[in-house]
Design an enzyme around this catalytic site. Structure first.
Site, PDB file in Angstrom:
ATOM      1  CD  GLU A 212      -4.975  17.223 -17.416  1.00 13.78           C
ATOM      2  OE1 GLU A 212      -5.338  18.151 -18.181  1.00 13.78           O
ATOM      3  OE2 GLU A 212      -4.077  16.428 -17.702  1.00 13.78           O
TER       4      GLU A 212
ATOM      5  CG  HIS B 180      -7.648  16.755 -21.454  1.00 14.65           C
ATOM      6  ND1 HIS B 180      -7.877  16.276 -22.716  1.00 14.65           N
ATOM      7  CD2 HIS B 180      -6.597  16.035 -20.969  1.00 14.65           C
ATOM      8  CE1 HIS B 180      -7.001  15.311 -22.979  1.00 14.65           C
ATOM      9  NE2 HIS B 180      -6.213  15.141 -21.947  1.00 14.65           N
TER      10      HIS B 180
ATOM     11  CG  HIS C 152      -2.924  12.605 -25.561  1.00 14.99           C
ATOM     12  ND1 HIS C 152      -3.548  13.760 -25.940  1.00 14.99           N
ATOM     13  CD2 HIS C 152      -3.395  12.325 -24.311  1.00 14.99           C
ATOM     14  CE1 HIS C 152      -4.349  14.191 -24.961  1.00 14.99           C
ATOM     15  NE2 HIS C 152      -4.270  13.332 -23.957  1.00 14.99           N
TER      16      HIS C 152
ATOM     17  N   GLY D 200      -3.678  19.711 -23.665  1.00 14.23           N
ATOM     18  CA  GLY D 200      -2.558  20.632 -23.469  1.00 14.23           C
ATOM     19  C   GLY D 200      -2.520  21.111 -22.021  1.00 14.23           C
TER      20      GLY D 200
ATOM     21  CG  ASP E 289      -3.425  10.705 -20.492  1.00 17.93           C
ATOM     22  OD1 ASP E 289      -3.777  11.264 -21.545  1.00 17.93           O
ATOM     23  OD2 ASP E 289      -3.138  11.324 -19.452  1.00 17.93           O
ATOM     24  CG  ASP E 290       0.099  10.708 -22.673  1.00 21.62           C
ATOM     25  OD1 ASP E 290       0.035  11.099 -23.845  1.00 21.62           O
ATOM     26  OD2 ASP E 290      -0.429  11.338 -21.733  1.00 21.62           O
TER      27      ASP E 290
ATOM     28  N   PRO F 136      -2.518  18.347 -34.611  1.00 20.42           N
ATOM     29  CG  PRO F 136      -4.119  19.366 -35.989  1.00 20.42           C
ATOM     30  CD  PRO F 136      -3.956  18.628 -34.705  1.00 20.42           C
TER      31      PRO F 136
HETATM   32  P1  5GP Z   1       0.134  14.640 -29.593  1.00 19.73           P
HETATM   33  O1  5GP Z   1      -1.098  15.503 -29.598  1.00 19.73           O
HETATM   34  O2  5GP Z   1       1.351  15.408 -29.980  1.00 19.73           O
HETATM   35  O3  5GP Z   1      -0.041  13.390 -30.396  1.00 19.73           O
HETATM   36  O4  5GP Z   1       0.324  14.117 -28.085  1.00 19.73           O
HETATM   37  C1  5GP Z   1       0.957  14.863 -27.077  1.00 19.73           C
HETATM   38  C2  5GP Z   1       0.101  16.033 -26.656  1.00 19.73           C
HETATM   39  O5  5GP Z   1      -1.101  15.558 -26.020  1.00 19.73           O
HETATM   40  C3  5GP Z   1       0.722  16.911 -25.575  1.00 19.73           C
HETATM   41  O6  5GP Z   1       1.565  17.893 -26.145  1.00 19.73           O
HETATM   42  C4  5GP Z   1      -0.481  17.520 -24.883  1.00 19.73           C
HETATM   43  O7  5GP Z   1      -0.982  18.616 -25.614  1.00 19.73           O
HETATM   44  C5  5GP Z   1      -1.493  16.397 -24.954  1.00 19.73           C
HETATM   45  N1  5GP Z   1      -1.498  15.584 -23.721  1.00 19.73           N
HETATM   46  C6  5GP Z   1      -0.956  14.369 -23.534  1.00 19.73           C
HETATM   47  N2  5GP Z   1      -1.172  13.926 -22.288  1.00 19.73           N
HETATM   48  C7  5GP Z   1      -1.878  14.877 -21.665  1.00 19.73           C
HETATM   49  C8  5GP Z   1      -2.414  14.988 -20.347  1.00 19.73           C
HETATM   50  O8  5GP Z   1      -2.275  14.121 -19.477  1.00 19.73           O
HETATM   51  N3  5GP Z   1      -3.086  16.137 -20.076  1.00 19.73           N
HETATM   52  C9  5GP Z   1      -3.277  17.125 -20.995  1.00 19.73           C
HETATM   53  N4  5GP Z   1      -3.981  18.191 -20.636  1.00 19.73           N
HETATM   54  N5  5GP Z   1      -2.784  17.036 -22.236  1.00 19.73           N
HETATM   55  C10 5GP Z   1      -2.084  15.928 -22.572  1.00 19.73           C
END
Ligand code: 5GP
Length: 342
Positions: free
Chosen positions: A200, A197, A15, A170, A282-283, A97
């Site tokens: 989870e 996803h 993400h 999300g 993931d992040d 977005p």
């Molecule tokens: P963005 O889409 O703003 O670039 O990245 C952050 C977004 O990714 C979060 O607000 C969330 O919607 C989604 N996200 C990031 N990590 C996770 C996760 O571990 N699980 C889920 N379900 N969503 C995630």
């Protein structure tokens, strides 16, 4: 270890706003001193744990820091360069977005800016192929989901093959997948690949049954699919029969506390059954990791040989949404880059 860093890798579950590094975060914080945000709030450091709900709070803080075209261009370029520096040769980046009235940012411009970052990295010779998945945040409900799918569809047709799919992510405790089915079906029918996803958290069995009928092209996490943790044989059978690859993010699941410890991670369950598993970050910013470290952790926790790790990275090519010609090009690169010690 050097081995994990040196081998070429494929990242399929990243993400954008969760992947912003500490160094980039510091720059963003300096740009927006009035927000008074401390960098300790944008990452979960080693040894720390958060509930999943708290993780979603972290994204809210990051979104305050990344709210203009300029910010998005900077973070997207930095994230791509960082993945490349870690030996990732093919990256599928995903992002939701966002519209920001304060800075005049539209959802269309949001996506265009990420595509611009991908383009600039290519022009600058960064050694990585990047594709993009448009993300649907389930929190925003069915209308926004449909609107996002239409946007993704437009970009799939106009982005020279860079936009390849749709993500569903999300907070999993908000909303029901059933309501999003029309949007996801539409995405599927127009040729967008689906990375969803699923399972989870433990309460999503019913939803996952529905989503699996689409079916998705890849599953994010799938932590609670198998019966040992409250999933079901029917879910596992479907996933196995359709051979749907799983995107597995070890550190994310430990720090978000959906898995109690590395050795209990469901990687083991699926890997033993020879199901296609792709290790992902993931992040990487929020969870303070990178893909080399995730490979290393999987290897040390589950006793994988270097040869087995190599196979994991190679198989990931075939779980990607890259077109056949690019997959072949990547195969070629893997053959060239294979360490002599293997
Ligand atoms: P963005 O889409 O703003 O670039 O990245 C952050 C977004 O990714 C979060 O607000 C969330 O919607 C989604 N996200 C990031 N990590 C996770 C996760 O571990 N699980 C889920 N379900 N969503 C995630």
């Amino acid at each position: 270890d050097l081995f994990y860093r040196q081998i070429p890798k494929v990242e399929l579950h990243a993400h954008l706003n969760g992947s912003v590094s500490f160094a980039t975060m510091e720059k963003l914080i300096a740009r927006k001193p009035h927000l008074n945000i401390e960098s300790s709030r944008t990452a979960i450091h080693s040894g720390q744990r958060r509930s999943l709900a708290e993780c979603f709070q972290v994204f809210k803080v990051i979104h305050q820091l990344v709210d203009s075209e300029e910010d998005i261009l900077m973070v997207a370029k930095a994230v791509i360069e960082e993945f490349a520096a870690d030996g990732v040769k093919y990256l599928e980046l995903r992002s939701t977005p966002r519209e920001e009235t304060k800075t005049g940012l539209s959802k269309r411009r949001y996506i265009e800016t990420i595509l611009e970052a991908i383009h600039q990295c290519k022009q600058e010779g960064v050694d990585i192929d990047v594709r993009f998945l448009v993300a649907v945040d389930r929190r925003n409900g069915p209308e926004v989901a449909m609107e996002t799918v239409k946007l993704a569809e437009d970009f799939m047709l106009s982005s020279d093959g860079v936009v390849v799919g749709l993500d569903l992510s999300g907070d999993p405790t908000v909303g029901h997948g059933k309501d999003l089915l029309p949007a996801l079906q539409r995405a599927r029918n127009c040729g967008l690949k689906l990375a969803l996803h699923m399972c989870e958290v433990p309460s999503q069995k019913e939803e996952s049954e529905l989503l699996l009928d689409l079916p998705p092209d890849r599953i994010g996490h799938g932590t609670f699919l198998h019966p040992e943790v409250g999933g079901s044989d029917s879910l596992v059978d479907k996933v196995r029969k359709l051979n749907i690859p799983l995107e597995l993010c070890l550190t994310s699941n430990i720090k978000g506390q959906t898995v109690p410890s590395y050795d209990k991670h469901h990687f083991q369950y699926w890997y033993e059954r020879q199901h296609p598993c792709v290790l992902c970050t993931d992040d990487k910013g929020v969870f303070c990791t990178d893909l080399s470290q995730e490979y290393h952790l999987a290897a040390s926790t589950f006793g994988l040989s270097q040869e087995a790790v190599w196979s994991l990275s190679q198989q990931a090519i075939h779980c990607s949404f890259a077109p056949e010609a690019l997959k072949q090009k990547l195969e070629q690169r893997w053959a060239e880059l294979r360490p002599h010690t293997l």
